[in-house]
Design an enzyme around this catalytic site. Sequence first.
Site, PDB file in Angstrom:
ATOM      1  N   ASP A 120       0.803  -1.216   0.000  1.00  0.00           N
ATOM      2  CA  ASP A 120       0.000   0.000   0.000  1.00  0.00           C
ATOM      3  C   ASP A 120       0.845   1.281   0.000  1.00  0.00           C
ATOM      4  O   ASP A 120       1.577   1.550   0.961  1.00  0.00           O
ATOM      5  CB  ASP A 120      -0.916   0.023   1.221  1.00  0.00           C
ATOM      6  CG  ASP A 120      -1.698  -1.277   1.395  1.00  0.00           C
ATOM      7  OD1 ASP A 120      -1.114  -2.347   1.180  1.00  0.00           O
ATOM      8  OD2 ASP A 120      -2.875  -1.225   1.773  1.00  0.00           O
ATOM      9  N   GLU A 171      -4.152   2.340  -2.866  1.00  0.00           N
ATOM     10  CA  GLU A 171      -5.384   2.897  -2.310  1.00  0.00           C
ATOM     11  C   GLU A 171      -5.181   3.979  -1.248  1.00  0.00           C
ATOM     12  O   GLU A 171      -6.130   4.667  -0.899  1.00  0.00           O
ATOM     13  CB  GLU A 171      -6.262   1.781  -1.750  1.00  0.00           C
ATOM     14  CG  GLU A 171      -5.790   1.199  -0.465  1.00  0.00           C
ATOM     15  CD  GLU A 171      -6.967   0.867   0.461  1.00  0.00           C
ATOM     16  OE1 GLU A 171      -8.121   1.023   0.046  1.00  0.00           O
ATOM     17  OE2 GLU A 171      -6.713   0.479   1.601  1.00  0.00           O
ATOM     18  N   ASN A 172      -3.965   4.123  -0.727  1.00  0.00           N
ATOM     19  CA  ASN A 172      -3.710   5.159   0.285  1.00  0.00           C
ATOM     20  C   ASN A 172      -2.837   6.288  -0.241  1.00  0.00           C
ATOM     21  O   ASN A 172      -2.279   7.056   0.540  1.00  0.00           O
ATOM     22  CB  ASN A 172      -3.045   4.546   1.519  1.00  0.00           C
ATOM     23  CG  ASN A 172      -3.942   3.588   2.254  1.00  0.00           C
ATOM     24  OD1 ASN A 172      -3.609   2.422   2.428  1.00  0.00           O
ATOM     25  ND2 ASN A 172      -5.106   4.059   2.699  1.00  0.00           N
ATOM     26  N   ASN A 221     -10.373  -1.031   0.544  1.00  0.00           N
ATOM     27  CA  ASN A 221     -11.571  -0.492   1.192  1.00  0.00           C
ATOM     28  C   ASN A 221     -11.700   1.018   1.035  1.00  0.00           C
ATOM     29  O   ASN A 221     -12.794   1.571   1.213  1.00  0.00           O
ATOM     30  CB  ASN A 221     -11.602  -0.868   2.678  1.00  0.00           C
ATOM     31  CG  ASN A 221     -10.386  -0.364   3.436  1.00  0.00           C
ATOM     32  OD1 ASN A 221      -9.251  -0.656   3.066  1.00  0.00           O
ATOM     33  ND2 ASN A 221     -10.612   0.378   4.497  1.00  0.00           N
ATOM     34  N   HIS A 222     -10.611   1.705   0.687  1.00  0.00           N
ATOM     35  CA  HIS A 222     -10.671   3.153   0.452  1.00  0.00           C
ATOM     36  C   HIS A 222     -10.820   3.493  -1.032  1.00  0.00           C
ATOM     37  O   HIS A 222     -10.567   4.626  -1.432  1.00  0.00           O
ATOM     38  CB  HIS A 222      -9.409   3.837   0.992  1.00  0.00           C
ATOM     39  CG  HIS A 222      -9.273   3.757   2.480  1.00  0.00           C
ATOM     40  ND1 HIS A 222     -10.284   4.112   3.345  1.00  0.00           N
ATOM     41  CD2 HIS A 222      -8.233   3.345   3.260  1.00  0.00           C
ATOM     42  CE1 HIS A 222      -9.879   3.934   4.595  1.00  0.00           C
ATOM     43  NE2 HIS A 222      -8.643   3.466   4.566  1.00  0.00           N
ATOM     44  N   HIS A 251      -7.258  -8.115   0.183  1.00  0.00           N
ATOM     45  CA  HIS A 251      -7.125  -6.899   0.990  1.00  0.00           C
ATOM     46  C   HIS A 251      -8.006  -7.082   2.218  1.00  0.00           C
ATOM     47  O   HIS A 251      -9.223  -6.916   2.166  1.00  0.00           O
ATOM     48  CB  HIS A 251      -7.581  -5.698   0.149  1.00  0.00           C
ATOM     49  CG  HIS A 251      -7.244  -4.376   0.740  1.00  0.00           C
ATOM     50  ND1 HIS A 251      -5.999  -3.791   0.599  1.00  0.00           N
ATOM     51  CD2 HIS A 251      -7.985  -3.506   1.473  1.00  0.00           C
ATOM     52  CE1 HIS A 251      -5.996  -2.622   1.201  1.00  0.00           C
ATOM     53  NE2 HIS A 251      -7.187  -2.423   1.749  1.00  0.00           N
ATOM     54  N   HIS A 271      -3.436  -4.329   3.227  1.00  0.00           N
ATOM     55  CA  HIS A 271      -4.334  -3.576   4.106  1.00  0.00           C
ATOM     56  C   HIS A 271      -3.747  -3.263   5.474  1.00  0.00           C
ATOM     57  O   HIS A 271      -3.934  -2.161   5.981  1.00  0.00           O
ATOM     58  CB  HIS A 271      -5.690  -4.273   4.296  1.00  0.00           C
ATOM     59  CG  HIS A 271      -6.623  -3.529   5.212  1.00  0.00           C
ATOM     60  ND1 HIS A 271      -7.105  -2.276   4.903  1.00  0.00           N
ATOM     61  CD2 HIS A 271      -7.159  -3.857   6.421  1.00  0.00           C
ATOM     62  CE1 HIS A 271      -7.904  -1.861   5.886  1.00  0.00           C
ATOM     63  NE2 HIS A 271      -7.941  -2.799   6.816  1.00  0.00           N
ATOM     64  N   HIS A 312      -0.575  -3.064   6.388  1.00  0.00           N
ATOM     65  CA  HIS A 312       0.598  -2.186   6.256  1.00  0.00           C
ATOM     66  C   HIS A 312       1.854  -2.675   6.965  1.00  0.00           C
ATOM     67  O   HIS A 312       2.862  -1.976   6.956  1.00  0.00           O
ATOM     68  CB  HIS A 312       0.283  -0.766   6.748  1.00  0.00           C
ATOM     69  CG  HIS A 312      -0.610   0.007   5.845  1.00  0.00           C
ATOM     70  ND1 HIS A 312      -0.571   1.394   5.751  1.00  0.00           N
ATOM     71  CD2 HIS A 312      -1.574  -0.368   4.994  1.00  0.00           C
ATOM     72  CE1 HIS A 312      -1.474   1.818   4.896  1.00  0.00           C
ATOM     73  NE2 HIS A 312      -2.109   0.741   4.424  1.00  0.00           N
TER      74      HIS A 312
END
Length: 261
Positions: free
Chosen positions: A8, A39-40, A66-67, A151, A176, A178
Site C-alpha cells: 500500500d 489505495e492510500n 476499502n478506500h 485486501h 491492508h 501495512h
Amino acid sequence: MKLLVIGDVVGEAGIDALHGLLRRIKRDTGADFVIVNGENAAGNGVLPRQADDIFAAGADVITLGNHVFGKQQIVPYLDSRSDVLRPANLAPQSPGRGWGIYDGPQGMRLLVMNLIGRCDMKYGPDNPFLCADRILKENEGMYDVALAEIHANATSEKLAMGYYLDGRAAAVWGTHTHVQTADERVNPKGTGYITDIGMTGPIVSVLGVRVEQSIAMFRGDLTEYFKTAEGDCAVSGALFDITRNGKCNSVTRVWERWNVR
C-alpha cells in the site's frame, strides 16, 4: 516469470519513494510484471493524477481496497482503465472492475483478481471465496497463470484464502494492514503466499500516519485529520518466482529504504 507486488502506497511520500526505487528494484530482481496497491496514495483513496504517477514509476497494474472510493474523482478513471482494479466482490453496480487478464512475459496470459475480506471491514462485500471461484470458472481456458490479492484485516482470512486457492493460483498475497509479515512460503500444491506485503511510505510512522497523532487516538485524545508522517521511506513488497505451468518456486520479501533528501 518473476512477479513483483508492492504494498500500500501511503501519501505523496510513498509515491516519491516508488519513483526513487521501483525501477531499480525491478532491474535488481529481474521482475517481469509489477502490481502496486495504491489505495492510500491520497491518504484515504487515490486521485487520478496519483494513479498516473504510480504507472509512471513502473507499475503494470494498480490494485485498490476499502478506500477505493475515498476520492470520488477516481470514479470515471476506474471506468476508463482496465489496469486499475477495485475489489471484485463489491456490489456489482460499483464502478470499475475487479479482475483483468494481462499480457505477461513470453506470451503468458495473467489473470489478476483483487479481493477484499469481510472480517472487521465495517461493511458487507460479497463472499471473496465464492467470488474467486466465479472468476476462475468464468475465465477457464483464457489465462495461463492466476494471481490474487486479498485486501483484508484478519490474518486468518488471508491465510484461509491462500490455502483455498492453493494449486489454482500461482500467487496469493495480502494487503491492508501495512505491516510486512515474515511468513512467505510456497503452499503444498504450489501457490506462493505471504499474509501481508507491507506498505510503501514513511518508516517512522504508525501505518504511514504521524506517530503522535496515532498515539493521541489510542489515548482517547481529540485529534485532527491524520497526516502522513515525514522522513525516510521504504518500499515494501514481495517477489514471486513463477513457472509457466502456474506453480511458484519461491517467495522473497522485498524492503528497500528511500532516503529523503
